[in-house]
Write a protein that holds these residues in place. Structure first.
Motif, PDB file in Angstrom:
ATOM      1  N   ALA A  45       1.341   5.711  24.640  1.00 54.88           N
ATOM      2  CA  ALA A  45       1.042   6.666  25.711  1.00 54.88           C
ATOM      3  C   ALA A  45       2.284   7.458  26.099  1.00 54.88           C
ATOM      4  CB  ALA A  45       0.479   5.925  26.922  1.00 54.88           C
ATOM      5  N   ALA A  46       3.439   6.772  26.116  1.00 51.66           N
ATOM      6  CA  ALA A  46       4.692   7.473  26.417  1.00 51.66           C
ATOM      7  C   ALA A  46       4.980   8.531  25.362  1.00 51.66           C
ATOM      8  CB  ALA A  46       5.845   6.473  26.507  1.00 51.66           C
ATOM      9  N   ALA A  47       4.682   8.211  24.110  1.00 45.14           N
ATOM     10  CA  ALA A  47       4.894   9.195  23.040  1.00 45.14           C
ATOM     11  C   ALA A  47       3.937  10.374  23.186  1.00 45.14           C
ATOM     12  CB  ALA A  47       4.714   8.530  21.675  1.00 45.14           C
ATOM     13  N   ASP A  48       2.697  10.094  23.598  1.00 42.91           N
ATOM     14  CA  ASP A  48       1.716  11.174  23.740  1.00 42.91           C
ATOM     15  C   ASP A  48       2.067  12.120  24.880  1.00 42.91           C
ATOM     16  OD1 ASP A  48       0.346  10.088  21.641  1.00 42.91           O
ATOM     17  OD2 ASP A  48      -1.057   8.955  22.903  1.00 42.91           O
ATOM     18  N   VAL A  49       2.818  11.623  25.867  1.00 40.56           N
ATOM     19  CA  VAL A  49       3.159  12.456  27.025  1.00 40.56           C
ATOM     20  C   VAL A  49       4.194  13.520  26.658  1.00 40.56           C
ATOM     21  CG1 VAL A  49       4.297  12.371  29.288  1.00 40.56           C
ATOM     22  CG2 VAL A  49       2.507  10.737  28.739  1.00 40.56           C
ATOM     23  N   VAL A  50       4.972  13.252  25.623  1.00 41.34           N
ATOM     24  CA  VAL A  50       6.052  14.177  25.256  1.00 41.34           C
ATOM     25  C   VAL A  50       5.460  15.533  24.882  1.00 41.34           C
ATOM     26  CG1 VAL A  50       7.934  14.616  23.657  1.00 41.34           C
ATOM     27  CG2 VAL A  50       7.536  12.312  24.507  1.00 41.34           C
ATOM     28  N   ASP A  51       5.949  16.562  25.536  1.00 39.29           N
ATOM     29  CA  ASP A  51       5.483  17.932  25.302  1.00 39.29           C
ATOM     30  C   ASP A  51       6.709  18.812  25.102  1.00 39.29           C
ATOM     31  OD1 ASP A  51       4.338  20.396  25.206  1.00 39.29           O
ATOM     32  OD2 ASP A  51       3.329  20.287  27.137  1.00 39.29           O
ATOM     33  N   GLU A  52       6.884  19.286  23.884  1.00 41.12           N
ATOM     34  CA  GLU A  52       8.080  20.074  23.589  1.00 41.12           C
ATOM     35  C   GLU A  52       8.120  21.373  24.380  1.00 41.12           C
ATOM     36  OE1 GLU A  52       4.863  21.075  20.611  1.00 41.12           O
ATOM     37  OE2 GLU A  52       5.693  19.284  21.601  1.00 41.12           O
ATOM     38  N   LYS A  53       6.939  21.983  24.602  1.00 41.00           N
ATOM     39  CA  LYS A  53       6.898  23.221  25.375  1.00 41.00           C
ATOM     40  C   LYS A  53       7.281  22.967  26.821  1.00 41.00           C
ATOM     41  CE  LYS A  53       5.464  25.767  21.947  1.00 41.00           C
ATOM     42  NZ  LYS A  53       6.338  26.800  21.359  1.00 41.00           N
ATOM     43  N   ASN A  54       6.820  21.858  27.356  1.00 46.23           N
ATOM     44  CA  ASN A  54       7.125  21.526  28.745  1.00 46.23           C
ATOM     45  C   ASN A  54       8.623  21.307  28.923  1.00 46.23           C
ATOM     46  OD1 ASN A  54       6.205  20.579  31.520  1.00 46.23           O
ATOM     47  ND2 ASN A  54       7.349  18.811  30.792  1.00 46.23           N
ATOM     48  N   ASP A  55       9.268  20.636  27.948  1.00 48.34           N
ATOM     49  CA  ASP A  55      10.705  20.420  28.057  1.00 48.34           C
ATOM     50  C   ASP A  55      11.476  21.728  27.920  1.00 48.34           C
ATOM     51  OD1 ASP A  55      10.344  17.792  28.494  1.00 48.34           O
ATOM     52  OD2 ASP A  55      11.257  17.076  26.640  1.00 48.34           O
ATOM     53  N   SER A  56      10.985  22.590  27.064  1.00 45.68           N
ATOM     54  CA  SER A  56      11.644  23.896  26.955  1.00 45.68           C
ATOM     55  C   SER A  56      11.542  24.659  28.260  1.00 45.68           C
ATOM     56  CB  SER A  56      10.992  24.702  25.823  1.00 45.68           C
ATOM     57  OG  SER A  56      11.158  24.051  24.576  1.00 45.68           O
ATOM     58  N   GLN A  57      10.362  24.621  28.884  1.00 48.62           N
ATOM     59  CA  GLN A  57      10.190  25.281  30.171  1.00 48.62           C
ATOM     60  C   GLN A  57      11.037  24.610  31.240  1.00 48.62           C
ATOM     61  OE1 GLN A  57       8.617  28.046  30.712  1.00 48.62           O
ATOM     62  NE2 GLN A  57       9.049  28.067  32.908  1.00 48.62           N
ATOM     63  N   MET A  58      11.158  23.276  31.167  1.00 50.10           N
ATOM     64  CA  MET A  58      11.974  22.562  32.143  1.00 50.10           C
ATOM     65  C   MET A  58      13.432  22.958  32.045  1.00 50.10           C
ATOM     66  SD  MET A  58      12.153  20.491  34.625  1.00 50.10           S
ATOM     67  CE  MET A  58      10.462  19.893  34.600  1.00 50.10           C
ATOM     68  N   LEU A  59      13.928  23.153  30.810  1.00 46.30           N
ATOM     69  CA  LEU A  59      15.309  23.597  30.638  1.00 46.30           C
ATOM     70  C   LEU A  59      15.508  24.967  31.282  1.00 46.30           C
ATOM     71  CD1 LEU A  59      18.039  22.933  29.324  1.00 46.30           C
ATOM     72  CD2 LEU A  59      17.285  24.227  27.336  1.00 46.30           C
ATOM     73  N   ILE A  60      14.483  25.825  31.148  1.00 41.07           N
ATOM     74  CA  ILE A  60      14.568  27.139  31.779  1.00 41.07           C
ATOM     75  C   ILE A  60      14.629  27.001  33.297  1.00 41.07           C
ATOM     76  CG2 ILE A  60      13.303  29.295  32.159  1.00 41.07           C
ATOM     77  CD1 ILE A  60      12.192  29.025  29.321  1.00 41.07           C
ATOM     78  N   GLU A  61      13.753  26.161  33.843  1.00 41.36           N
ATOM     79  CA  GLU A  61      13.712  26.012  35.298  1.00 41.36           C
ATOM     80  C   GLU A  61      14.987  25.384  35.841  1.00 41.36           C
ATOM     81  OE1 GLU A  61      10.257  23.788  36.213  1.00 41.36           O
ATOM     82  OE2 GLU A  61       8.850  25.324  35.530  1.00 41.36           O
ATOM     83  N   LEU A  62      15.604  24.496  35.053  1.00 38.28           N
ATOM     84  CA  LEU A  62      16.803  23.835  35.543  1.00 38.28           C
ATOM     85  C   LEU A  62      18.036  24.730  35.482  1.00 38.28           C
ATOM     86  CD1 LEU A  62      16.416  20.256  34.000  1.00 38.28           C
ATOM     87  CD2 LEU A  62      16.223  20.892  36.407  1.00 38.28           C
ATOM     88  N   HIS A  63      18.088  25.591  34.486  1.00 46.56           N
ATOM     89  CA  HIS A  63      19.335  26.318  34.255  1.00 46.56           C
ATOM     90  C   HIS A  63      19.171  27.836  34.261  1.00 46.56           C
ATOM     91  CE1 HIS A  63      21.313  22.539  33.305  1.00 46.56           C
ATOM     92  NE2 HIS A  63      20.298  22.252  32.495  1.00 46.56           N
ATOM     93  N   LYS A  64      17.997  28.353  34.610  1.00 45.78           N
ATOM     94  CA  LYS A  64      17.831  29.799  34.666  1.00 45.78           C
ATOM     95  C   LYS A  64      18.687  30.350  35.806  1.00 45.78           C
ATOM     96  CE  LYS A  64      14.040  31.296  36.353  1.00 45.78           C
ATOM     97  NZ  LYS A  64      12.612  31.593  36.509  1.00 45.78           N
ATOM     98  N   SER A  65      19.539  31.326  35.490  1.00 45.98           N
ATOM     99  CA  SER A  65      20.470  31.846  36.489  1.00 45.98           C
ATOM    100  C   SER A  65      19.849  32.919  37.361  1.00 45.98           C
ATOM    101  CB  SER A  65      21.707  32.404  35.792  1.00 45.98           C
ATOM    102  OG  SER A  65      21.353  33.542  35.009  1.00 45.98           O
ATOM    103  N   GLY A  66      18.918  33.688  36.829  1.00 41.66           N
ATOM    104  CA  GLY A  66      18.349  34.796  37.586  1.00 41.66           C
ATOM    105  C   GLY A  66      19.110  36.094  37.396  1.00 41.66           C
TER     106      GLY A  66
END
Length: 546
Positions: free
Chosen positions: A254-275
């Motif tokens: 189940a932990a493996a199924d939760v992994v979403d590469e698109k979600n992590d890419s979006q998370m990187l944007i949300e964490l480090h997007k400067s604006g």
């Protein structure tokens, strides 16, 4: 069928077999003990592995904890920790139910076997003693018979001898009678011992030893049954933990199924997007043509730094150094209003801080209400407590509430300032597109014109524009013409007043055409049904792509 009947003469065989059975039980206990040690070592290594890879403490501020792939990794490690616990449980059950209990039972059987064998040896010894008595009485009877027969022959010989005296004949006859009497007594004794031996032998082979053999058989069967149960426990112990181990493995899956590469890419944007907007193009500066300008033109058109209209290389170096986002950054001084962060990150940090302060404020409000209720109870029933004793705590709580409210207001003001700055920094796409076209046309004129005055004037204007242009020139990723049809639809969730350049107003519930998706800065370009395009906050929309 029993051993006492079928194996009446196999005492040594039964003794060896029962000893072999006890040795097999001890061997199985040793085998399980070694298996337990393996399980314990395996579980310990798994525990150490989990301890090595689990963070000592996880904080919500840790950026890594926000990625689903890292969360899945932690979940896999935790499931492995539960798996190790099940291996420890297997080792514990095997140690308790087999190594301890079976070993104890084996010791009891050894004592029981020893008792039965001693009883059999005593019966055998008694039979041997009876046989010895029989043999002694038999030999005595045989000896007395020979002596009596010899005495009789001697008396008869003397009786026929004419030279023998009457006294010698009488003496010989008395001796023969005595020997005959002794032989008769030996005969009776021998018969008695023979009868006794036959009785003992019958008891030994038909009663005593069969009972002992049957006891040993019953003991050995109990040992075999207990060993059978031990074999079952060996497998049942593993089967008992299989459901939980299966859940651990399912948790890993189940932990493996939760992994979403698109979600992590979006998370990187949300964490480090400067604006920030990307820097604009550098203007062409042609230094190959001499520049002849009047003093008035130079005073109006020359940028600061040189008299001939050329840019100061020091200014170019500074400007160029600020344009690269990959250069080494100096140490940042952290400020309370997060102004040291890029606009988008500053907005998120302020929103997060406001949420935390609101939660703290709610706790203080709940505590204030609880203290007031307690104070009312104390006032109505003084025996429960003194109302005045709560005043310091109430005052402290009210002070905390006021402090938190001020912090929330301050953070909200900073947040409004940050959003207004982001809004003002977002230009209209058409303006940027026209600026790009004008800039490209200017470059083309500079490269093709042979008019000296025209070249000088254009070059001076370019230098002036370069200095007046902000370091991070804002532009779109593409400079194509506007799309003739929307790429989707969206509905306004909230009302928005577009008061800055490039924005557009919308009403709550209004349906809009989606012209351009959010490029990571929190703004989306839309078109109203009544006409007009502009940018609105992405969080104010519910977007449906075609």
């Amino acid at each position: 069928m029993d051993w006492g009947t079928e194996l009446w003469d196999q005492f040594d065989t039964i003794e060896r077999h029962t000893q072999w059975g006890l040795d097999l039980m001890d061997k199985y206990v040793k085998f399980v003990k070694e298996r337990t040690e393996i399980e314990q070592a395996y579980a310990k290594q798994l525990r150490n592995l989990v301890k090595k890879h689990l963070p000592k403490r996880t904080t919500r501020e840790d950026p890594e904890s926000k990625f689903c792939q890292y969360q899945a990794f932690l979940q896999v490690v935790k499931e492995l920790n539960d798996f190790a616990g099940q291996r420890e449980l297997v080792a514990e059950n095997l140690l308790t139910r087999i190594c301890v209990e079976v070993a104890k039972y084996s010791q009891e059987l050894k004592q029981e076997r020893k008792s039965h064998l001693q009883e059999g040896r005593r019966a055998q010894q008694q039979l041997e003693n009876s046989f010895k008595q029989l043999e002694n009485s038999k030999r005595k009877f045989e000896r007395d018979c020979r002596e009596a027969e010899k005495a009789v022959l001697t008396a008869e010989k003397l009786d026929q001898d004419i030279n023998a005296t009457k006294a010698d004949v009488e003496k010989a006859k008395q001796q023969a009678n005595l020997r005959s009497h002794m032989a008769e007594e030996s005969k009776n004794e021998y018969a008695s011992y023979l009868q006794k031996f036959n009785h003992n032998q019958s008891q030994f082979y038909f009663l005593e030893m069969p009972q002992i053999f049957n006891k040993l058989q019953e003991m050995d069967e109990r040992r075999t049954l207990r060993l059978k149960e031990g074999y079952s426990v060996f497998s049942e112990t593993e089967q008992q933990v299989m459901p939980i181990i299966g859940k651990c493995l399912e948790g890993m899956k189940a932990a493996a199924d939760v992994v979403d590469e698109k979600n992590d890419s979006q998370m990187l944007i949300e964490l480090h997007k400067s604006g920030f907007e990307r820097p604009g193009d550098m203007d062409f500066e042609d230094f190959s043509q001499p520049i002849n300008r009047t003093s008035s033109d130079s005073s109006l058109g020359n940028p600061r730094g040189t008299l001939d209209g050329r840019l100061d290389p020091r200014l170019l170096g500074k400007s160029k150094g600020k344009r690269w986002p990959f250069s080494r950054k100096s140490k940042t001084v952290i400020t309370e209003d997060f102004s040291h962060l890029p606009p988008e990150q500053r907005r998120k940090k302020l929103q997060q801080k406001i949420e935390e302060r609101n939660r703290e404020l709610q706790k203080e409000l709940d505590q204030r209400d609880a203290l007031n209720k307690m104070k009312d109870v104390y006032q109505k029933t003084p025996q429960m407590g003194d109302p005045n004793s709560l005043e310091p705590k109430i005052s402290e709580t009210l002070g905390n509430i006021e402090r938190l409210r001020l912090e929330v207001q301050k953070c909200e003001a900073w947040l409004a300032d940050a959003e207004s700055r982001m809004l003002s920094n977002r230009p209209d796409s058409v303006t940027r597109y026209n600026r790009h076209l004008d800039h490209a046309s200017t470059l083309n004129n500079n490269n093709c014109s042979h008019d000296k005055d025209s070249l000088n004037t254009t070059h001076s204007d370019e230098n002036q524009d370069t200095l007046n242009q902000p370091i991070y020139t804002e532009f779109d990723d593409d400079f194509e013409e506007e799309l003739t049809s929307p790429i989707g639809t969206c509905v306004a969730l909230y009302q928005f007043e577009g008061s800055s350049e490039g924005t557009i107003s919308m009403l709550e519930g209004e349906e809009l055409g989606l012209m351009e998706e959010d490029k990571g800065d929190g703004w989306t370009r839309v078109r109203r049904s009544k006409g007009g395009e502009g940018y609105v906050p992405t969080s104010y929309l519910r977007v449906n792509l075609n």
